[in-house]
Write a protein that holds these residues in place. Sequence first.
Motif, PDB file in Angstrom:
ATOM      1  N   THR A 130       0.859  -1.181   0.000  1.00  0.00           N
ATOM      2  CA  THR A 130       0.000   0.000   0.000  1.00  0.00           C
ATOM      3  C   THR A 130       0.895   1.229   0.000  1.00  0.00           C
ATOM      4  N   ALA A 131       0.678   2.116  -0.970  1.00  0.00           N
ATOM      5  CA  ALA A 131       1.470   3.337  -1.092  1.00  0.00           C
ATOM      6  C   ALA A 131       0.556   4.546  -0.921  1.00  0.00           C
TER       7      ALA A 131
ATOM      8  N   SER B  26       5.833   8.761   1.243  1.00  0.00           N
ATOM      9  CA  SER B  26       6.854   9.702   0.802  1.00  0.00           C
ATOM     10  C   SER B  26       7.725  10.163   1.967  1.00  0.00           C
ATOM     11  N   GLY B  27       7.077  10.606   3.043  1.00  0.00           N
ATOM     12  CA  GLY B  27       7.823  11.087   4.207  1.00  0.00           C
ATOM     13  C   GLY B  27       8.033  12.586   4.187  1.00  0.00           C
ATOM     14  N   LEU B  28       8.895  13.076   5.114  1.00  0.00           N
ATOM     15  CA  LEU B  28       9.166  14.512   5.264  1.00  0.00           C
ATOM     16  C   LEU B  28       7.869  15.270   5.544  1.00  0.00           C
TER      17      LEU B  28
ATOM     18  N   GLY C 149      -2.838   2.124  -4.169  1.00  0.00           N
ATOM     19  CA  GLY C 149      -2.559   3.520  -3.843  1.00  0.00           C
ATOM     20  C   GLY C 149      -3.706   4.135  -3.052  1.00  0.00           C
ATOM     21  N   LEU C 150      -3.375   5.021  -2.126  1.00  0.00           N
ATOM     22  CA  LEU C 150      -4.404   5.680  -1.318  1.00  0.00           C
ATOM     23  C   LEU C 150      -4.904   6.970  -1.973  1.00  0.00           C
TER      24      LEU C 150
ATOM     25  N   ALA D 204       3.482   4.907  -5.493  1.00  0.00           N
ATOM     26  CA  ALA D 204       2.796   3.715  -5.997  1.00  0.00           C
ATOM     27  C   ALA D 204       3.325   3.331  -7.373  1.00  0.00           C
ATOM     28  N   ASP D 205       3.551   4.324  -8.237  1.00  0.00           N
ATOM     29  CA  ASP D 205       4.033   4.037  -9.584  1.00  0.00           C
ATOM     30  C   ASP D 205       5.426   3.416  -9.548  1.00  0.00           C
TER      31      ASP D 205
END
Length: 333
Positions: free
Chosen positions: A63-64, A115-117, A85-86, A70-71
């Motif tokens: 799950t991204a 992704s983060g940050l 993907g969400l 996701a890609d």
Amino acid sequence: MKQLCVVKKRFGGDRVNKVASSVKRLVLLILFLTLSAVLVAGCAETSTDEGEGRGGDSRVKVTATIGMVADAAKEIGGDSVQVTGLMGPGVDPHLYKASQGDIRKLEDADVILYSGLHLEGKLTDILEKLGEEKTVKAVTDNIPADRLRGSSDGAYDPHVWFDVELWMSAAETIRDTLIEYDPAHKADYEERAAGYLEKLEELDLYAAERIGSIPEESRVLVTAHDAFGYFGDAYGIEVIGLQGISTASEYGAKDVADLRNLLVERKIKAVFVESSVPKKSIEAVIEGARREGHEVKIGGELFSDAMGKDGTTEGTYIGMVRHNVDTIVNALK
């Protein structure tokens, strides 16, 4: 009863009782075997159902959060992963709120990539909590801090995918995370990642060459929010955003007036809207410049925090970046 009495008289009571007892045992045996067969069939069916829902599909469930992650996971994972993907096209991750369905997707995943940050905002807390019990990875974790851009509030700018070279680091992190979870397919992940990284190298060169073709005095990218800082640093174009790095930050009349004045003073001819940000902010700037006697056009729509629709060229990371580059060049060159 009369027939039984006749039988008893003819053959003797003990012999009849023995026959009756044997018949009874035979009936019980038949019932037992029938019941056992039903139970075995039921267990087999249950096992098959479970296999199809989980064990039958041996792919790693990923799950991204955002489309770019996701890609990349699909590109690197190939047939060994099932990616969900969400956040779809037009969704702003800065303002995103997870639904119950999204929470289930996260809970059902083997691996969660984000992704983060602090791009994902409040969802980050949920992701960090899930990280205590399953594989959860921010794809920007391995980018050196000295390569990250700061922001006015002391946090890092999360829009690293606009520097393709930095996104290559994110792709390597995705590769390594999948290998760690699923070492049996290590060679596949490495091969697919190598091919994807080659494509990203070509994309990086394409962006640099195309942006470099714009006359230097015209290399000014004005957008709804400051998402293109990495893009500007990487490819030599000045970037000005009406809002800050996060769309959660408010803009006011002074911000609109300041940007309007800049457009008029520097005679900037085009500004850009974003697919995940309402157009009204930029439209207010354009109207203000028009009242000052300076005509500004919308140079096109850029994809910033979300990619295009599934099945379109812009629905992939590489297609999205190429679209943005071509749109900017065509408007400013």
